[in-house]
Design an enzyme around this catalytic site. Structure first.
Site, PDB file in Angstrom:
ATOM      1  CB  THR A  60      46.828  41.957  45.152  1.00  0.00           C
ATOM      2  OG1 THR A  60      47.522  41.534  46.324  1.00  0.00           O
ATOM      3  CG2 THR A  60      46.162  40.753  44.519  1.00  0.00           C
TER       4      THR A  60
ATOM      5  CG  MET B 270      42.744  34.583  49.797  1.00  0.00           C
ATOM      6  SD  MET B 270      41.016  34.288  50.168  1.00  0.00           S
ATOM      7  CE  MET B 270      40.923  32.545  50.078  1.00  0.00           C
TER       8      MET B 270
ATOM      9  CG  ASN C  94      43.370  37.916  48.102  1.00  0.00           C
ATOM     10  OD1 ASN C  94      44.040  37.311  48.945  1.00  0.00           O
ATOM     11  ND2 ASN C  94      43.936  38.490  47.037  1.00  0.00           N
TER      12      ASN C  94
ATOM     13  CE  LYS D 267      52.081  37.282  41.555  1.00  0.00           C
ATOM     14  NZ  LYS D 267      50.979  36.318  41.509  1.00  0.00           N
TER      15      LYS D 267
ATOM     16  CB  SER E 253      51.203  37.709  49.511  1.00  0.00           C
ATOM     17  OG  SER E 253      50.031  37.805  50.295  1.00  0.00           O
TER      18      SER E 253
ATOM     19  CB  THR F  71      52.303  43.637  40.009  1.00  0.00           C
ATOM     20  OG1 THR F  71      50.893  43.881  39.810  1.00  0.00           O
ATOM     21  CG2 THR F  71      53.119  44.596  39.193  1.00  0.00           C
TER      22      THR F  71
ATOM     23  N   GLY G 267      42.489  42.817  39.474  1.00  0.00           N
ATOM     24  CA  GLY G 267      41.505  43.073  38.420  1.00  0.00           C
ATOM     25  C   GLY G 267      41.646  44.481  37.863  1.00  0.00           C
TER      26      GLY G 267
ATOM     27  CB  THR H 161      51.552  31.109  47.612  1.00  0.00           C
ATOM     28  OG1 THR H 161      51.778  32.144  46.676  1.00  0.00           O
ATOM     29  CG2 THR H 161      52.755  31.009  48.516  1.00  0.00           C
TER      30      THR H 161
HETATM   31  C1  LIG Z   1      41.850  35.477  45.767  1.00  0.00           C
HETATM   32  C2  LIG Z   1      43.249  35.685  45.290  1.00  0.00           C
HETATM   33  C3  LIG Z   1      44.264  34.901  45.819  1.00  0.00           C
HETATM   34  C4  LIG Z   1      45.575  35.085  45.381  1.00  0.00           C
HETATM   35  N1  LIG Z   1      46.554  34.299  45.890  1.00  0.00           N
HETATM   36  C5  LIG Z   1      47.805  34.442  45.443  1.00  0.00           C
HETATM   37  C6  LIG Z   1      48.829  33.581  45.918  1.00  0.00           C
HETATM   38  O1  LIG Z   1      48.602  32.679  46.726  1.00  0.00           O
HETATM   39  N2  LIG Z   1      50.090  33.790  45.453  1.00  0.00           N
HETATM   40  C7  LIG Z   1      50.387  34.758  44.526  1.00  0.00           C
HETATM   41  O2  LIG Z   1      51.543  34.897  44.128  1.00  0.00           O
HETATM   42  N3  LIG Z   1      49.434  35.563  44.048  1.00  0.00           N
HETATM   43  C8  LIG Z   1      48.162  35.427  44.474  1.00  0.00           C
HETATM   44  N4  LIG Z   1      47.191  36.230  43.981  1.00  0.00           N
HETATM   45  C9  LIG Z   1      47.565  37.306  43.029  1.00  0.00           C
HETATM   46  C10 LIG Z   1      47.382  36.879  41.565  1.00  0.00           C
HETATM   47  O3  LIG Z   1      48.224  35.812  41.227  1.00  0.00           O
HETATM   48  C11 LIG Z   1      47.693  38.062  40.645  1.00  0.00           C
HETATM   49  O4  LIG Z   1      49.037  38.431  40.785  1.00  0.00           O
HETATM   50  C12 LIG Z   1      46.809  39.273  40.952  1.00  0.00           C
HETATM   51  O5  LIG Z   1      45.496  38.853  41.226  1.00  0.00           O
HETATM   52  C13 LIG Z   1      46.777  40.260  39.794  1.00  0.00           C
HETATM   53  O6  LIG Z   1      46.265  39.669  38.632  1.00  0.00           O
HETATM   54  P1  LIG Z   1      44.746  39.887  38.146  1.00  0.00           P
HETATM   55  O7  LIG Z   1      44.502  41.345  38.102  1.00  0.00           O
HETATM   56  O8  LIG Z   1      44.674  39.212  36.805  1.00  0.00           O
HETATM   57  O9  LIG Z   1      43.883  39.222  39.153  1.00  0.00           O
HETATM   58  C14 LIG Z   1      45.871  36.074  44.396  1.00  0.00           C
HETATM   59  C15 LIG Z   1      44.834  36.843  43.870  1.00  0.00           C
HETATM   60  C16 LIG Z   1      43.540  36.658  44.303  1.00  0.00           C
HETATM   61  C17 LIG Z   1      42.445  37.511  43.690  1.00  0.00           C
END
Ligand SMILES: Cc1cc2nc3c(=O)[nH]c(=O)nc-3n(C[C@H](O)[C@H](O)[C@H](O)COP(=O)(O)O)c2cc1C
Length: 350
Positions: free
Chosen positions: A244, A115, A113, A214, A178, A242, A257, A88
């Protein structure tokens, strides 16, 4: 094999440090690194998926947050990702929340996270995009508001970001989901989302850049219908589901995850049901997707394109090759010659 070795070293380090060093290496030697990890697919037409507003060369894209500042596009475009979502990004660069703010759960192949949209700001990210080699890959930019911007002025941040990126990418995402920016998820209230989309209306008339929203997996299921209605009313290209999830027992921040997969799937399944009557809307599935079986399940329910973040951290580019092998196997079993044909006939497939 190579990724296993890489992981042995990287996973000994603090998670964010390992991430920073990896992005540095990937952006410094994109060609060499991509070749070492197996490169891209040759037969791109075979794996192409067509959404209403764009075509991806592979059904799996990179989710937002991994390449926040668009530094490693040249690497990600050279491995089998069908699309790359950067950000983002916020209008002004910001440092994010205090460290440590990224944690691994090894056995559960999950991350937590907090962040807080650390990023270099719109100007720098745009520069990186303009100097990148995309090699025809779809590029999305995920947009967020600055931490200091009040809820009342949030729409102004999204408007300025929309103007900056609309002509320099293939799709845009309004991120209101987020858990790490105070008050951001409140923008998922329908009146707040309406205000954001209304403020973008005039600008959207000057371009045809697809726009997605999102959303969080923590929204009540009965609010999803309203989001679909809003997406239709404002002619969005679709929804990304989705982000997190919050699991208070694990600490602050958002979980991704495998620990997210069940919740993410429930939200996606409900959205696919609701969106079945509106084929103009696409759902991009993300959250806990880690193998071909997850992609297959999403396809069987009516989805097409999905994204990964955490499974890329735990498996590296191998996850993309595992999904490719799964697709190849299905094509062989069914006799269809490509993913497009397979998706057209998915209801008849076992
Ligand atoms: C360390 C980290 C930073 C993330 N930063 C963002 C972000 O800046 N913007 C966003 O829309 N999603 C962010 N996400 C979410 C991911 O894009 C994703 O939606 C989420 O991790 C679920 O997918 P996954 O289970 O494959 O990780 C972040 C995820 C992680 C783990």
């Amino acid at each position: 094999m190579l990724y296993d070795f890489f992981k042995t070293v990287a996973f000994k380090m603090d998670a964010e440090k390992a991430h920073e060093l990896s992005i540095k290496a990937l952006s410094s030697f994109p060609r060499t690194m991509a070749e070492a990890f197996g490169g891209d697919l040759q037969d791109k037409e075979k794996y192409q998926v067509d959404l209403n507003t764009m075509s991806w060369s592979f059904p799996v894209g990179l989710a937002a947050g991994l390449d926040k500042n668009a530094k490693a596009i040249d690497f990600f475009a050279r491995i089998p990702f069908g699309a790359i979502e950067v950000g983002t990004v916020t209008p002004v660069g910001q440092v994010g929340n205090p460290k440590p703010r990224l944690f691994r759960y090894l056995k559960e192949e999950s991350l937590r996270n907090c962040m807080g949209f650390n990023n270099d700001g719109a100007g720098r990210v745009l520069k990186n995009i303009l100097s990148s080699e995309r090699l025809g890959k779809v590029l999305g930019v995920n947009l967020g508001k600055n931490k200091d911007t009040s809820a009342e002025n949030a729409h102004l941040d999204y408007l300025s970001l929309f103007k900056t990126f609309k002509d320099n990418c293939d799709y845009l995402v309004i991120n209101v989901s987020s858990p790490n920016t105070p008050g951001l998820r409140d923008l998922q209230r329908h009146e707040s989302m309406r205000e954001i989309f209304e403020s973008l209306e005039e600008e959207r008339e000057t371009c045809s850049t697809p726009l997605f929203i999102k959303i969080s997996p923590d929204l009540p299921l009965d609010s999803l219908e309203g989001i679909v209605d809003l997406a239709r009313e404002f002619r969005l290209s679709g929804i990304i589901a989705t982000n997190t999830t919050i699991m208070e027992e694990r600490g602050s921040g958002g979980i991704s995850g495998k620990l997210l997969s069940k919740k993410g799937k429930i939200v996606r399944d409900r959205l696919l049901e609701l969106m079945a009557d509106y084929p103009d809307l696409d759902l991009i599935g993300v959250g806990g997707i880690s193998c071909f079986d997850d992609v297959w399940d999403f396809w069987k329910k009516g989805g097409k394109a999905c994204q990964i973040y955490s499974s890329f951290i735990f498996q590296g580019p191998d996850v993309l090759f595992e999904i490719k092998s799964g697709i190849d196997k299905k094509l062989k079993e069914t006799g269809y010659k490509n993913v497009k044909e397979l998706l057209k006939n998915i209801k008849d497939c076992k």
